[in-house]
Each structure stands twice: as C-alpha cells, then as structure tokens.
Design a protein around this motif. Structure first.
Motif, PDB file in Angstrom:
ATOM      1  N   ALA A  38     -18.874   6.861  40.252  1.00  0.00           N
ATOM      2  CA  ALA A  38     -18.376   8.067  40.910  1.00  0.00           C
ATOM      3  C   ALA A  38     -19.350   8.706  41.896  1.00  0.00           C
ATOM      4  N   VAL A  39     -20.644   8.528  41.676  1.00  0.00           N
ATOM      5  CA  VAL A  39     -21.620   9.216  42.524  1.00  0.00           C
ATOM      6  C   VAL A  39     -21.908   8.426  43.797  1.00  0.00           C
ATOM      7  N   SER A  40     -22.606   9.075  44.717  1.00  0.00           N
ATOM      8  CA  SER A  40     -22.990   8.418  45.957  1.00  0.00           C
ATOM      9  C   SER A  40     -23.966   7.281  45.661  1.00  0.00           C
ATOM     10  N   GLU A  41     -24.079   6.368  46.587  1.00  0.00           N
ATOM     11  CA  GLU A  41     -24.959   5.212  46.400  1.00  0.00           C
ATOM     12  C   GLU A  41     -26.404   5.636  46.174  1.00  0.00           C
ATOM     13  N   ARG A  42     -26.844   6.631  46.900  1.00  0.00           N
ATOM     14  CA  ARG A  42     -28.243   7.076  46.780  1.00  0.00           C
ATOM     15  C   ARG A  42     -28.502   7.735  45.434  1.00  0.00           C
ATOM     16  N   LEU A  43     -27.582   8.595  44.992  1.00  0.00           N
ATOM     17  CA  LEU A  43     -27.771   9.230  43.696  1.00  0.00           C
ATOM     18  C   LEU A  43     -27.694   8.192  42.582  1.00  0.00           C
ATOM     19  N   GLY A  44     -26.828   7.200  42.749  1.00  0.00           N
ATOM     20  CA  GLY A  44     -26.747   6.121  41.770  1.00  0.00           C
ATOM     21  C   GLY A  44     -28.065   5.380  41.655  1.00  0.00           C
ATOM     22  N   ALA A  45     -28.735   5.193  42.787  1.00  0.00           N
ATOM     23  CA  ALA A  45     -30.037   4.518  42.778  1.00  0.00           C
ATOM     24  C   ALA A  45     -31.058   5.340  41.997  1.00  0.00           C
ATOM     25  N   LEU A  46     -31.003   6.657  42.142  1.00  0.00           N
ATOM     26  CA  LEU A  46     -31.921   7.522  41.400  1.00  0.00           C
ATOM     27  C   LEU A  46     -31.662   7.441  39.901  1.00  0.00           C
ATOM     28  N   LEU A  47     -30.397   7.470  39.516  1.00  0.00           N
ATOM     29  CA  LEU A  47     -30.061   7.360  38.096  1.00  0.00           C
ATOM     30  C   LEU A  47     -30.581   6.048  37.515  1.00  0.00           C
ATOM     31  N   GLU A  48     -30.440   4.965  38.274  1.00  0.00           N
ATOM     32  CA  GLU A  48     -30.918   3.657  37.823  1.00  0.00           C
ATOM     33  C   GLU A  48     -32.442   3.635  37.703  1.00  0.00           C
ATOM     34  N   LEU A  49     -33.132   4.268  38.631  1.00  0.00           N
ATOM     35  CA  LEU A  49     -34.594   4.335  38.579  1.00  0.00           C
ATOM     36  C   LEU A  49     -35.051   5.136  37.356  1.00  0.00           C
ATOM     37  N   GLN A  50     -34.378   6.224  37.102  1.00  0.00           N
ATOM     38  CA  GLN A  50     -34.730   7.055  35.947  1.00  0.00           C
ATOM     39  C   GLN A  50     -34.477   6.302  34.645  1.00  0.00           C
ATOM     40  N   ARG A  51     -33.379   5.582  34.596  1.00  0.00           N
ATOM     41  CA  ARG A  51     -32.978   4.877  33.380  1.00  0.00           C
ATOM     42  C   ARG A  51     -33.862   3.670  33.079  1.00  0.00           C
ATOM     43  N   ASN A  52     -34.285   2.983  34.122  1.00  0.00           N
ATOM     44  CA  ASN A  52     -35.030   1.736  33.942  1.00  0.00           C
ATOM     45  C   ASN A  52     -36.547   1.880  34.031  1.00  0.00           C
ATOM     46  N   PHE A  53     -37.006   3.052  34.522  1.00  0.00           N
ATOM     47  CA  PHE A  53     -38.456   3.258  34.641  1.00  0.00           C
ATOM     48  C   PHE A  53     -38.935   4.551  33.971  1.00  0.00           C
ATOM     49  N   GLY A  54     -38.008   5.305  33.380  1.00  0.00           N
ATOM     50  CA  GLY A  54     -38.402   6.524  32.683  1.00  0.00           C
ATOM     51  C   GLY A  54     -38.889   7.628  33.609  1.00  0.00           C
ATOM     52  N   HIS A 101     -34.429   9.781  28.556  1.00  0.00           N
ATOM     53  CA  HIS A 101     -34.348   9.610  27.105  1.00  0.00           C
ATOM     54  C   HIS A 101     -33.963   8.171  26.770  1.00  0.00           C
ATOM     55  N   HIS A 102     -33.027   7.615  27.535  1.00  0.00           N
ATOM     56  CA  HIS A 102     -32.606   6.238  27.298  1.00  0.00           C
ATOM     57  C   HIS A 102     -33.794   5.286  27.446  1.00  0.00           C
ATOM     58  N   TYR A 103     -34.590   5.489  28.476  1.00  0.00           N
ATOM     59  CA  TYR A 103     -35.758   4.628  28.689  1.00  0.00           C
ATOM     60  C   TYR A 103     -36.709   4.711  27.497  1.00  0.00           C
ATOM     61  N   ALA A 104     -37.006   5.935  27.050  1.00  0.00           N
ATOM     62  CA  ALA A 104     -37.951   6.123  25.954  1.00  0.00           C
ATOM     63  C   ALA A 104     -37.471   5.419  24.683  1.00  0.00           C
ATOM     64  N   GLN A 105     -36.202   5.584  24.367  1.00  0.00           N
ATOM     65  CA  GLN A 105     -35.663   4.989  23.144  1.00  0.00           C
ATOM     66  C   GLN A 105     -35.590   3.465  23.238  1.00  0.00           C
ATOM     67  N   THR A 106     -35.231   2.980  24.428  1.00  0.00           N
ATOM     68  CA  THR A 106     -35.147   1.541  24.633  1.00  0.00           C
ATOM     69  C   THR A 106     -36.527   0.893  24.556  1.00  0.00           C
ATOM     70  N   ARG A 107     -37.523   1.544  25.145  1.00  0.00           N
ATOM     71  CA  ARG A 107     -38.885   1.004  25.118  1.00  0.00           C
ATOM     72  C   ARG A 107     -39.452   1.007  23.701  1.00  0.00           C
ATOM     73  N   TYR A 108     -39.153   2.042  22.936  1.00  0.00           N
ATOM     74  CA  TYR A 108     -39.622   2.090  21.545  1.00  0.00           C
ATOM     75  C   TYR A 108     -39.086   0.877  20.794  1.00  0.00           C
ATOM     76  N   ARG A 109     -37.783   0.613  20.966  1.00  0.00           N
ATOM     77  CA  ARG A 109     -37.157  -0.524  20.289  1.00  0.00           C
ATOM     78  C   ARG A 109     -37.767  -1.847  20.750  1.00  0.00           C
ATOM     79  N   ALA A 110     -38.008  -1.973  22.051  1.00  0.00           N
ATOM     80  CA  ALA A 110     -38.555  -3.218  22.592  1.00  0.00           C
ATOM     81  C   ALA A 110     -39.981  -3.464  22.120  1.00  0.00           C
ATOM     82  N   LEU A 111     -40.771  -2.411  22.049  1.00  0.00           N
ATOM     83  CA  LEU A 111     -42.175  -2.548  21.672  1.00  0.00           C
ATOM     84  C   LEU A 111     -42.372  -2.754  20.173  1.00  0.00           C
ATOM     85  N   LEU A 112     -41.541  -2.094  19.370  1.00  0.00           N
ATOM     86  CA  LEU A 112     -41.737  -2.153  17.924  1.00  0.00           C
ATOM     87  C   LEU A 112     -40.800  -3.141  17.228  1.00  0.00           C
ATOM     88  N   GLY A 113     -39.600  -3.309  17.799  1.00  0.00           N
ATOM     89  CA  GLY A 113     -38.646  -4.197  17.143  1.00  0.00           C
ATOM     90  C   GLY A 113     -37.778  -3.488  16.126  1.00  0.00           C
TER      91      GLY A 113
END
Length: 321
Positions: A144-160, A251-263
């Motif tokens: 639903a969002v603009s391409e640029r805002l979508g890119a920001l959401l993806e950056l936040q989600r994948n890089f924290g 928050h998604h990044y933090a929780q995902t990284r915790y799972r990836a690092l600890l298992g």
C-alpha cells in the motif's frame, strides 16, 4: 466546556491565547479541578509544545493530528532508549498531550494510546506482549505504501534501523560495503553519533539494499528536493494510514536476530516471562543448567544491543521481553 469560549474555531480552539503552551493551561483549567494535576500536566504539555514547534513547525493546536502524536511517541521512545527518561515518564508525557488535546477539541479523535499505538515501553521496561510487525502486516503495508517508504520499512526490518537511520542511509554505498566486507556501517542519523556495524547474514539483506539503491536519487534515501524534516513529516503521515509502525519493524529485527544467534526464542516469542521462567525454558531447550542458560541469554542480548546501537543490555527488555 467549549461553550464558555468566545470562538472555538479561532486559533488554539479559542482558548484565549495565541500561545499553544498557555492555551493548553487554559484548557486544563476548563476540564480539571486539581491544581496540582493541572501544573504537572501543563509542564509535560509544554515539553510537547517545544518539540512540535521545533520539529513539525506547528504553533496552533488546530493543526495537531494523530500522526504528529505518533511521531512524538517515537521521539519519546528514542529518549527512553538513550536512558534520558524512564518508561513511566515517556507514557506520562504522551498521556498529558492526549488529555490537553481531548479537552481542547471536545472529543477523543486525536489521541494515541502510549503502549498499544505509540509503541512506548511498559512501565516496567519489559515487553510482555508482541510488539513487532508481523509478516502479514508488513506485507499489507508494503502493498500500500509508496516505493520509497516501502524501502525504508524493509531497511528497518532487515537491519534494525531507526527511522532517521533508514532515511539517511546511503544505500548505494552500503551495498558496495556489504558486498566487500559482509557488513554495513550505520553512521548517519544514529543517536549520540554512535556508529555501529550490522552484519549481513542472509540474501534478503542484499536484495533490500539493491532495491533501496535503485530508488535512491541523492546521497541518502531522502528525496533530493526535500529536507529531512519535510521527508519525515511526509513519511509519518503516510505510515499513519497503515497497520504498522516504524519501531515495530526494529522489534522484528531484534527478535529475529536473538533467535538466529541463540537458536531459541526470546521471552515474548516463547510466551514466557522475562527472567527465571525464560532461563528455565532455555535450559530445557538446550539441556543445560539454568545458570548456563542465563549466561547464554546475557551474551546474546549484548550482541543484539550492539546491533541496535545500544550500549546497555537492559534496553533489550523492551524488544525481547
């Protein structure tokens, strides 16, 4: 008690002052009886007035919208994460603004619930419920969002990244760095100027950087013809219509990284309480002692905190539980 005003449609809803701070005081005198409460809330309201005038250029209460309160909540969240204010203080500041606006407008149309909508930490500072953006909500927003805002959401989600960090990122430069070193340096827009390194651990991160670099038309994700302030106002207005918020992607990044690092999952994902109950959960998962599980948890939280740009482990409580 709007009927007592000479002109409710005038500046600051006719609250007998052209100054937002004083108009807010007059609103509180209209709608409250306790002088001590009025003074406390007015002090907190004045903090908001200073912020919204400086950051949003707003000087009239009639121009305050819900998206501005969402942005203010993000600002309070940043202050909390820097250790400047307690969780309870952050909530009190936003609640004070809600109260003044409610009295001034005569309705509850412009307000943001501190935790549920504003994403502020619980008063304990320890997250109990899930506050990360789900895959489903993220995908709805992306469609639903603009391409640029979508890119920001993806950056936040994948890089924290925080909003400002994602907006000021030179994605093209970051992509070259990722390809060369396997990590990305986050320098611009960081709190306190504290640079950090975010590792590249999956192909999705490369794809996100590639898409962002293709959109970028200047030295950052901010459109070349806009200032950061203009772009931020536009972005918060747009995100206000979606089922997600910028901080939830982090928050998604933090929780995902915790799972990836600890298992194993962090407390909010595992559905257990922070502390002893979570250590027991980890001990059972790994077949180790509770003491060893506690040590593992601390080690992983330290890494997650660094990747989020924090020097304090306890800040992870508001992300992980």
């Amino acid at each position: 008690m709007r009927s007592e005003r000479t002109n409710p449609d005038a500046r600051n809803f006719g609250l007998q002052s052209r100054d937002m701070g004083k108009a807010g005081l007059n609103a509180l005198k209209e709608g409250m009886e306790s002088f001590q409460s009025i003074a406390t809330i007015h002090d907190r309201w004045n903090v908001f007035c200073t912020w919204i005038k400086s950051e949003q250029g707003i000087k009239d209460m009639r121009d305050v919208e819900k998206i501005h309160l969402v942005a203010y909540a993000a600002h309070l969240n940043d202050r909390y994460e820097r250790g400047e204010i307690a969780p309870s203080t952050a909530q009190n500041y936003l609640s004070a603004v809600n109260r003044v606006i409610e009295i001034a407008r005569g309705d509850r149309q412009v307000r943001v619930e501190p935790v549920a909508e504003g994403g502020l930490p619980k008063r304990s500072g320890i997250a109990i419920g899930e506050r990360s953006v789900s895959e489903e909500s993220h995908n709805v927003a992306m469609g639903a969002v603009s391409e640029r805002l979508g890119a920001l959401l993806e950056l936040q989600r994948n890089f924290g990244l925080r909003f400002e960090e994602s907006a000021k990122l030179d994605a093209a430069k970051a992509l070259r760095e990722a390809e060369k070193t396997g990590s990305v340096s986050i320098k611009d827009g960081t709190k306190g100027g504290r640079a950090r390194i975010v590792p590249i651990t999956n192909d999705a991160q490369f794809s996100v950087l590639q898409r962002a670099a293709a959109i970028q038309d200047g030295r950052s994700m901010i459109p070349a013809e806009q200032s950061y302030r203009e772009f931020r106002q536009e972005a918060y207005r747009e995100i206000g219509r979606q089922p997600v918020n910028f901080h939830g992607e982090r928050h998604h990044y933090a929780q995902t990284r915790y799972r990836a690092l600890l298992g194993a999952d962090c407390p909010v994902k595992a559905g257990v309480k922070h502390g002893r109950e979570h250590y027991e959960y980890l001990a059972k998962e790994f077949g180790v002692s509770v003491a060893h599980a506690k040590m593992l948890d601390k080690e992983i939280r330290s890494e997650v905190a660094l990747e989020l740009g924090h020097g304090r482990i306890d800040i992870t409580n508001s992300y992980l539980g």
